[in-house]
Design a protein around this motif. Structure first.
Motif, mmCIF file in Angstrom:
data_model
loop_
_atom_site.group_PDB
_atom_site.id
_atom_site.type_symbol
_atom_site.label_atom_id
_atom_site.label_comp_id
_atom_site.label_asym_id
_atom_site.label_seq_id
_atom_site.Cartn_x
_atom_site.Cartn_y
_atom_site.Cartn_z
ATOM 1 N N ALA A 1 24.391 9.979 -10.031
ATOM 2 C CA ALA A 1 24.852 10.353 -11.216
ATOM 3 C C ALA A 1 24.159 10.491 -12.390
ATOM 4 C CB ALA A 1 26.311 9.884 -11.457
ATOM 5 N N LEU A 2 23.142 9.384 -12.527
ATOM 6 C CA LEU A 2 22.342 9.401 -13.603
ATOM 7 C C LEU A 2 20.875 10.297 -13.556
ATOM 8 C CD1 LEU A 2 22.088 5.528 -14.437
ATOM 9 C CD2 LEU A 2 23.312 7.068 -15.592
ATOM 10 N N ALA A 3 20.922 10.733 -12.530
ATOM 11 C CA ALA A 3 20.008 11.973 -12.086
ATOM 12 C C ALA A 3 18.375 11.767 -12.599
ATOM 13 C CB ALA A 3 20.341 13.214 -12.526
ATOM 14 N N LEU A 4 18.239 10.330 -12.255
ATOM 15 C CA LEU A 4 16.811 9.854 -12.628
ATOM 16 C C LEU A 4 16.033 9.766 -11.202
ATOM 17 C CD1 LEU A 4 18.026 7.323 -15.428
ATOM 18 C CD2 LEU A 4 16.951 9.493 -15.478
ATOM 19 N N PRO A 5 14.983 9.295 -11.496
ATOM 20 C CA PRO A 5 14.135 8.941 -10.127
ATOM 21 C C PRO A 5 14.783 7.775 -9.472
ATOM 22 C CG PRO A 5 12.589 9.275 -12.077
ATOM 23 C CD PRO A 5 13.975 9.228 -12.505
ATOM 24 N N PRO A 6 14.325 7.912 -8.181
ATOM 25 C CA PRO A 6 15.296 6.736 -7.388
ATOM 26 C C PRO A 6 14.296 5.390 -7.344
ATOM 27 C CG PRO A 6 14.175 8.501 -5.959
ATOM 28 C CD PRO A 6 13.961 8.931 -7.390
ATOM 29 N N GLY A 7 15.551 4.530 -6.946
ATOM 30 C CA GLY A 7 14.452 3.339 -6.684
ATOM 31 C C GLY A 7 14.660 2.119 -7.599
ATOM 32 N N LEU A 8 15.656 2.349 -8.722
ATOM 33 C CA LEU A 8 16.050 1.519 -9.574
ATOM 34 C C LEU A 8 17.453 1.204 -9.433
ATOM 35 C CD1 LEU A 8 14.143 2.604 -12.778
ATOM 36 C CD2 LEU A 8 13.303 0.842 -11.129
ATOM 37 N N GLY A 9 17.869 -0.249 -9.576
ATOM 38 C CA GLY A 9 19.175 -0.645 -9.378
ATOM 39 C C GLY A 9 19.448 -1.291 -10.874
ATOM 40 N N LEU A 10 20.575 -1.187 -11.311
ATOM 41 C CA LEU A 10 20.948 -1.754 -12.476
ATOM 42 C C LEU A 10 22.285 -2.430 -12.544
ATOM 43 C CD1 LEU A 10 22.532 1.128 -14.527
ATOM 44 C CD2 LEU A 10 20.576 1.729 -13.571
ATOM 45 N N TYR A 11 22.686 -3.241 -13.242
ATOM 46 C CA TYR A 11 24.106 -4.144 -12.942
ATOM 47 C C TYR A 11 24.350 -4.495 -14.332
ATOM 48 C CZ TYR A 11 21.575 -8.475 -12.827
ATOM 49 O OH TYR A 11 20.899 -9.698 -13.040
ATOM 50 N N ALA A 12 25.703 -4.764 -14.508
ATOM 51 C CA ALA A 12 26.354 -5.607 -15.658
ATOM 52 C C ALA A 12 27.255 -6.622 -14.924
ATOM 53 C CB ALA A 12 27.255 -4.556 -16.649
ATOM 54 N N VAL A 13 27.046 -7.799 -15.798
ATOM 55 C CA VAL A 13 28.024 -8.636 -14.856
ATOM 56 C C VAL A 13 28.585 -9.637 -16.306
ATOM 57 C CG1 VAL A 13 25.751 -10.435 -15.123
ATOM 58 C CG2 VAL A 13 27.710 -10.878 -13.674
ATOM 59 N N SER A 14 29.869 -9.998 -15.910
ATOM 60 C CA SER A 14 30.758 -10.844 -16.856
ATOM 61 C C SER A 14 30.206 -11.924 -16.961
ATOM 62 C CB SER A 14 32.066 -10.595 -16.531
ATOM 63 O OG SER A 14 32.264 -11.410 -15.431
ATOM 64 N N GLU A 15 30.476 -12.879 -18.130
ATOM 65 C CA GLU A 15 30.279 -14.178 -18.282
ATOM 66 C C GLU A 15 31.199 -15.001 -17.439
ATOM 67 O OE1 GLU A 15 27.844 -15.797 -20.071
ATOM 68 O OE2 GLU A 15 27.064 -13.981 -20.902
ATOM 69 N N ALA A 16 32.406 -14.618 -17.049
ATOM 70 C CA ALA A 16 33.171 -15.237 -16.232
ATOM 71 C C ALA A 16 32.577 -15.331 -14.719
ATOM 72 C CB ALA A 16 34.529 -14.762 -16.040
ATOM 73 N N MET A 17 31.832 -14.341 -14.244
ATOM 74 C CA MET A 17 31.164 -14.247 -12.981
ATOM 75 C C MET A 17 30.030 -15.069 -13.201
ATOM 76 S SD MET A 17 30.403 -11.323 -10.258
ATOM 77 C CE MET A 17 29.515 -11.902 -8.704
ATOM 78 N N LEU A 18 29.290 -14.988 -14.057
ATOM 79 C CA LEU A 18 28.216 -16.101 -14.085
ATOM 80 C C LEU A 18 28.635 -17.482 -14.187
ATOM 81 C CD1 LEU A 18 25.900 -13.945 -16.892
ATOM 82 C CD2 LEU A 18 25.479 -14.436 -14.409
ATOM 83 N N GLU A 19 29.563 -17.691 -14.661
ATOM 84 C CA GLU A 19 30.027 -19.197 -14.722
ATOM 85 C C GLU A 19 30.567 -19.512 -13.340
ATOM 86 O OE1 GLU A 19 33.056 -19.588 -17.681
ATOM 87 O OE2 GLU A 19 31.777 -19.107 -19.269
ATOM 88 N N ARG A 20 31.280 -18.560 -12.541
ATOM 89 C CA ARG A 20 31.643 -18.853 -11.068
ATOM 90 C C ARG A 20 30.399 -18.938 -9.958
ATOM 91 N NH1 ARG A 20 36.282 -15.798 -12.940
ATOM 92 N NH2 ARG A 20 35.289 -13.772 -12.378
ATOM 93 N N ALA A 21 29.225 -18.254 -10.614
ATOM 94 C CA ALA A 21 28.353 -18.133 -9.638
ATOM 95 C C ALA A 21 27.539 -19.124 -9.735
ATOM 96 C CB ALA A 21 27.400 -16.901 -10.064
ATOM 97 N N ALA A 22 27.688 -19.985 -10.952
ATOM 98 C CA ALA A 22 26.922 -21.290 -11.063
ATOM 99 C C ALA A 22 27.301 -22.335 -9.972
ATOM 100 C CB ALA A 22 26.981 -21.859 -12.681
ATOM 101 N N ALA A 23 28.546 -22.244 -9.484
ATOM 102 C CA ALA A 23 29.232 -23.271 -8.543
ATOM 103 C C ALA A 23 28.878 -22.763 -7.065
ATOM 104 C CB ALA A 23 30.660 -23.356 -8.838
ATOM 105 N N SER A 24 28.322 -21.628 -7.013
ATOM 106 C CA SER A 24 28.072 -21.219 -5.535
ATOM 107 C C SER A 24 26.666 -21.820 -5.070
ATOM 108 C CB SER A 24 27.893 -19.772 -5.597
ATOM 109 O OG SER A 24 27.466 -19.256 -4.365
ATOM 110 N N THR A 25 26.933 -22.173 -3.878
ATOM 111 C CA THR A 25 25.577 -22.721 -3.242
ATOM 112 C C THR A 25 25.100 -21.916 -2.367
ATOM 113 O OG1 THR A 25 27.069 -23.720 -1.444
ATOM 114 C CG2 THR A 25 26.840 -25.197 -3.436
ATOM 115 N N GLU A 26 25.447 -20.398 -2.206
ATOM 116 C CA GLU A 26 25.116 -19.484 -1.428
ATOM 117 C C GLU A 26 24.460 -18.527 -1.857
ATOM 118 O OE1 GLU A 26 26.018 -19.707 2.124
ATOM 119 O OE2 GLU A 26 27.126 -21.661 1.655
ATOM 120 N N ARG A 27 23.654 -18.802 -3.253
ATOM 121 C CA ARG A 27 23.006 -17.511 -3.924
ATOM 122 C C ARG A 27 21.828 -16.897 -3.225
ATOM 123 N NH1 ARG A 27 24.464 -20.821 -8.397
ATOM 124 N NH2 ARG A 27 22.033 -20.822 -8.972
#
Length: 166
Positions: free
Chosen positions: A126-152
């Motif tokens: 939908a952005l109609a830009l050259p392929p190959g780039l991924g982008l993301y947004a992440v919440s602080e809550a998910m970052l905090e939960r991710a810190a507890a993960s041993t499977e990252r």
């Protein structure tokens, strides 16, 4: 696909996957490949994800993450972030992982307003830009939960990559 895996690696073991096409199916398949306890809520091709069934399931069981595609690339069926947020607002601590590959740029999306914990897209749709780039947004809550993960893992470690980008 890498961002799907990165988000799932940062999530806990129980994942509810809303499946209604090829890419939402891919999200579920990756979760299974990672050894997650996956429960699928399947909708027919061409139908919207069954948000009512997901809402019911979230009241009955605890999940660590919920996956959903806002716009299923394989069928073109779209659901708005507001619909997803309203239907899944009672999800407890489950992270909401959102494929917005064919949604971002075609329609408005506000991850903070709608409580989306991880939203990803690629540049080629939908952005109609050259392929190959991924982008993301992440919440602080998910970052905090991710810190507890041993499977990252290493290559797709959400915390390491987010910190490097900061």
């Amino acid at each position: 696909t890498g961002l799907m895996e990165m988000a799932l690696r940062a999530a806990g073991p129980r994942v509810l996957c809303l499946v209604h096409g090829a890419f939402s199916e891919r999200f579920a398949t990756i979760a299974e490949a990672l050894g997650k306890e996956v429960e699928r809520i399947e909708s027919p091709l061409g139908a919207s994800p069954d948000l009512a069934a997901a809402r019911r399931r979230l009241t009955e069981h605890r999940f660590d993450a919920v996956t959903v595609c806002l716009s299923e690339t394989s069928t073109g069926v779209a659901v708005s972030p507001a619909e997803v947020a309203a239907a899944l607002s009672e999800r407890g601590a489950a992270s909401l992982l959102v494929d917005a590959v064919t949604y971002l740029g075609a329609a408005a999306i506000d991850a903070s307003e709608h409580g989306l914990d991880f939203v990803f897209a690629g540049t080629q749709k939908a952005l109609a830009l050259p392929p190959g780039l991924g982008l993301y947004a992440v919440s602080e809550a998910m970052l905090e939960r991710a810190a507890a993960s041993t499977e990252r893992g290493f290559f797709l470690d959400l915390l390491r990559i987010t910190e490097a980008h900061a």
